[in-house]
Scaffold this active site. Structure first.
Site, PDB file in Angstrom:
ATOM      1  N   ARG A 102       0.851  -1.188   0.000  1.00  0.00           N
ATOM      2  CA  ARG A 102       0.000   0.000   0.000  1.00  0.00           C
ATOM      3  C   ARG A 102       0.888   1.240   0.000  1.00  0.00           C
ATOM      4  O   ARG A 102       1.932   1.264   0.661  1.00  0.00           O
ATOM      5  CB  ARG A 102      -0.926   0.034   1.224  1.00  0.00           C
ATOM      6  CG  ARG A 102      -2.059  -0.983   1.206  1.00  0.00           C
ATOM      7  CD  ARG A 102      -3.090  -0.724   0.109  1.00  0.00           C
ATOM      8  NE  ARG A 102      -4.196  -1.665   0.149  1.00  0.00           N
ATOM      9  CZ  ARG A 102      -4.266  -2.784  -0.582  1.00  0.00           C
ATOM     10  NH1 ARG A 102      -3.313  -3.094  -1.436  1.00  0.00           N
ATOM     11  NH2 ARG A 102      -5.329  -3.580  -0.472  1.00  0.00           N
ATOM     12  N   HIS A 158      -1.081  -0.764  -9.757  1.00  0.00           N
ATOM     13  CA  HIS A 158      -1.690  -1.658  -8.767  1.00  0.00           C
ATOM     14  C   HIS A 158      -2.104  -2.994  -9.406  1.00  0.00           C
ATOM     15  O   HIS A 158      -3.278  -3.386  -9.367  1.00  0.00           O
ATOM     16  CB  HIS A 158      -2.904  -0.983  -8.104  1.00  0.00           C
ATOM     17  CG  HIS A 158      -3.216  -1.559  -6.759  1.00  0.00           C
ATOM     18  ND1 HIS A 158      -3.559  -0.796  -5.670  1.00  0.00           N
ATOM     19  CD2 HIS A 158      -3.235  -2.846  -6.314  1.00  0.00           C
ATOM     20  CE1 HIS A 158      -3.780  -1.577  -4.628  1.00  0.00           C
ATOM     21  NE2 HIS A 158      -3.591  -2.822  -4.998  1.00  0.00           N
TER      22      HIS A 158
HETATM   23  P1  NAP Z   1      -1.250 -11.414   5.611  1.00  0.00           P
HETATM   24  O1  NAP Z   1      -1.289 -12.853   5.235  1.00  0.00           O
HETATM   25  O2  NAP Z   1      -2.163 -10.926   6.656  1.00  0.00           O
HETATM   26  O3  NAP Z   1       0.250 -11.105   6.020  1.00  0.00           O
HETATM   27  C1  NAP Z   1       0.606  -9.898   6.616  1.00  0.00           C
HETATM   28  C2  NAP Z   1       2.019 -10.030   7.154  1.00  0.00           C
HETATM   29  O4  NAP Z   1       2.435  -8.746   7.647  1.00  0.00           O
HETATM   30  C3  NAP Z   1       2.100 -11.016   8.325  1.00  0.00           C
HETATM   31  O5  NAP Z   1       3.302 -11.737   8.253  1.00  0.00           O
HETATM   32  C4  NAP Z   1       2.117 -10.080   9.537  1.00  0.00           C
HETATM   33  O6  NAP Z   1       2.810 -10.598  10.657  1.00  0.00           O
HETATM   34  C5  NAP Z   1       2.886  -8.909   8.975  1.00  0.00           C
HETATM   35  N1  NAP Z   1       2.617  -7.700   9.751  1.00  0.00           N
HETATM   36  C6  NAP Z   1       1.436  -7.059   9.922  1.00  0.00           C
HETATM   37  N2  NAP Z   1       1.588  -5.992  10.733  1.00  0.00           N
HETATM   38  C7  NAP Z   1       2.887  -5.976  11.090  1.00  0.00           C
HETATM   39  C8  NAP Z   1       3.663  -5.132  11.917  1.00  0.00           C
HETATM   40  N3  NAP Z   1       3.129  -4.076  12.546  1.00  0.00           N
HETATM   41  N4  NAP Z   1       4.975  -5.407  12.057  1.00  0.00           N
HETATM   42  C9  NAP Z   1       5.530  -6.468  11.448  1.00  0.00           C
HETATM   43  N5  NAP Z   1       4.854  -7.315  10.634  1.00  0.00           N
HETATM   44  C10 NAP Z   1       3.543  -7.068  10.465  1.00  0.00           C
HETATM   45  O7  NAP Z   1      -1.508 -10.497   4.338  1.00  0.00           O
HETATM   46  P2  NAP Z   1      -1.200 -10.874   2.805  1.00  0.00           P
HETATM   47  O8  NAP Z   1      -2.279 -11.694   2.237  1.00  0.00           O
HETATM   48  O9  NAP Z   1       0.193 -11.368   2.725  1.00  0.00           O
HETATM   49  O10 NAP Z   1      -1.296  -9.436   2.128  1.00  0.00           O
HETATM   50  C11 NAP Z   1      -0.454  -8.406   2.559  1.00  0.00           C
HETATM   51  C12 NAP Z   1      -0.809  -7.125   1.856  1.00  0.00           C
HETATM   52  O11 NAP Z   1      -0.404  -7.185   0.509  1.00  0.00           O
HETATM   53  C13 NAP Z   1      -2.292  -6.803   1.769  1.00  0.00           C
HETATM   54  O12 NAP Z   1      -2.764  -6.251   2.981  1.00  0.00           O
HETATM   55  C14 NAP Z   1      -2.332  -5.805   0.647  1.00  0.00           C
HETATM   56  O13 NAP Z   1      -2.111  -4.510   1.149  1.00  0.00           O
HETATM   57  C15 NAP Z   1      -1.123  -6.198  -0.201  1.00  0.00           C
HETATM   58  N6  NAP Z   1      -1.495  -6.731  -1.521  1.00  0.00           N
HETATM   59  C16 NAP Z   1      -1.225  -5.981  -2.609  1.00  0.00           C
HETATM   60  C17 NAP Z   1      -1.525  -6.457  -3.861  1.00  0.00           C
HETATM   61  C18 NAP Z   1      -1.175  -5.668  -5.090  1.00  0.00           C
HETATM   62  O14 NAP Z   1      -1.577  -6.035  -6.190  1.00  0.00           O
HETATM   63  N7  NAP Z   1      -0.418  -4.623  -4.989  1.00  0.00           N
HETATM   64  C19 NAP Z   1      -2.142  -7.715  -3.993  1.00  0.00           C
HETATM   65  C20 NAP Z   1      -2.423  -8.461  -2.839  1.00  0.00           C
HETATM   66  C21 NAP Z   1      -2.070  -7.962  -1.596  1.00  0.00           C
HETATM   67  P3  NAP Z   1       2.266 -11.914  11.410  1.00  0.00           P
HETATM   68  O15 NAP Z   1       2.558 -13.054  10.469  1.00  0.00           O
HETATM   69  O16 NAP Z   1       3.059 -11.974  12.634  1.00  0.00           O
HETATM   70  O17 NAP Z   1       0.775 -11.710  11.607  1.00  0.00           O
HETATM   71  C1  GLV Z   2      -4.834  -5.826  -3.686  1.00  0.00           C
HETATM   72  O1  GLV Z   2      -4.238  -4.814  -3.522  1.00  0.00           O
HETATM   73  C2  GLV Z   2      -5.290  -6.660  -2.606  1.00  0.00           C
HETATM   74  O2  GLV Z   2      -5.155  -6.248  -1.457  1.00  0.00           O
HETATM   75  O3  GLV Z   2      -5.797  -7.757  -2.905  1.00  0.00           O
END
Ligand code: NAP
Ligand code: GLV
Length: 309
Positions: free
Chosen positions: A224, A272
């Site tokens: 983000r 994005h």
């Molecule tokens: P997720 O499975 O919830 O993983 C989030 C990770 O971040 C976890 O390892 C979590 O730690 C860590 N985290 C959260 N807050 C933290 C903090 N304060 N300090 C340190 N580590 C922290 O989420 P995800 O599915 O991987 O997705 C992550 C993000 O990717 C989404 O929220 C979205 O913003 C982004 N995204 C972007 C796109 C795009 O096209 N650009 C597509 C998909 C996703 P823990 O493991 O300890 O909980």
């Molecule tokens: C895309 O940015 C997602 O969070 O799936």
């Protein structure tokens, strides 16, 4: 009766057809048809317009058609008692691995430097870098970051990762908690950000933390835009501390045409698309979540509002 209402912008009709196939027992109505306000128990959506949830008095859960839920959590029209369920991978993690690898290769194979040289017809070689000597730092080790760290480590890069809670990933030096961040930054020739946008991560990559990255570091932001100080990034690119950036997400999207990032020679911008939602696996996952809830079970991927992700 339970009705599923779908708002997926221009793709709403596609999603309705898929839900009709995957979840025939639950009637599905899709935008731009009006929602049956008294009967809509489930919504599947991505950024519907303001006020969208207000008339949905029978709502039991909102299924995000994406991984990040920062926009949904910020809405005033969605009561905090309504659970939000997000996508778990659903085909996005592989795409995120590709995107991160693109950034890593840009740094390893000095794509930015050669592109700048190309503009001046300059034939000049730089020493090559071995994978094992390139230190990659992955912020966030969840569905996206975990897959990225694992894949890059398997590929032979020197990977460190950072998450909130402790974890173990083969071949990855894993760190957790706020005090560990500075150390991860200081050893990241390529920094890949996959953190969710939460009160704890917004503004995290500020001028001071970006300056902790080693000289010639490369930044990949695929999570983000509100987590990264884009002005500080530009200053560090301009003064030569950072070598380049691959940016998919921005504080304001679409990135305004007059934003200087568009024309920065060391910045590569994508709109994005690092990991886009794939309709088929996403609909299967949402259908599974709805079925579980109808059986009185919890849907996988329920967001913890107190953590913000
Ligand atoms: P997720 O499975 O919830 O993983 C989030 C990770 O971040 C976890 O390892 C979590 O730690 C860590 N985290 C959260 N807050 C933290 C903090 N304060 N300090 C340190 N580590 C922290 O989420 P995800 O599915 O991987 O997705 C992550 C993000 O990717 C989404 O929220 C979205 O913003 C982004 N995204 C972007 C796109 C795009 O096209 N650009 C597509 C998909 C996703 P823990 O493991 O300890 O909980
Ligand atoms: C895309 O940015 C997602 O969070 O799936």
């Amino acid at each position: 009766m339970s009705v599923l209402y779908v708002h997926a912008g221009d793709d709403s009709a596609t999603y309705r057809a898929l839900f009709a196939r995957e979840l025939p027992e639950v009637p599905c109505v899709a935008f731009p048809e009006p929602a049956p306000t008294d009967a809509t128990t489930f919504v599947a959506c991505w950024n519907p317009p303001p006020g969208f949830f207000a008339p949905l008095v029978a709502l039991r859960a909102v299924f995000a058609l994406g991984a990040g839920v920062d926009r949904l959590l910020a809405r005033a029209d969605l009561p905090s008692a309504v659970p939000i369920v997000r996508l778990l991978d659903a085909g996005m993690a592989d795409q995120m691995v590709e995107y991160a690898l693109l950034g890593v290769l840009m740094r390893q194979r000095q794509v930015v430097e050669y592109r700048v040289q190309q503009a001046g017809s300059e034939w000049r070689r730089h020493p090559s870098l071995a994978r094992a000597d390139l230190r990659v730092g992955v912020l966030g080790l969840g569905e996206m970051g975990g897959a990225v760290a694992r894949a890059l480590a398997r590929f032979g890069y020197a990977v460190a990762g950072w998450s909130r809670s402790p974890k173990a990933i083969d071949g990855v030096a894993v760190h957790h908690g706020d005090p560990a961040l500075e150390g991860v930054l200081a050893r990241s020739d390529v920094l890949v950000n996959t953190l969710p946008s939460t009160p704890a991560t917004r503004g995290l990559l500020d001028a001071a933390r970006l300056a902790r990255l080693p000289r010639d570091a490369f930044v990949v932001n695929a999570s983000r835009g509100d987590q990264l100080d884009a002005d500080a990034l530009r200053r560090l690119l301009d003064d030569g501390h950072l070598s380049g950036a691959l940016l998919d997400v921005f504080a304001v999207e679409p990135l305004p045409p007059d934003d200087p990032l568009w024309r920065h020679p060391k910045v590569t911008i994508t709109p994005h698309v690092a990991a886009t939602t794939l309709p088929q696996p996403s609909v299967r996952q949402v259908a599974d979540g709805i079925r579980r809830m109808l059986r009185g079970e919890a849907a996988a991927g329920r967001v913890d509002r107190s953590r913000g992700y």
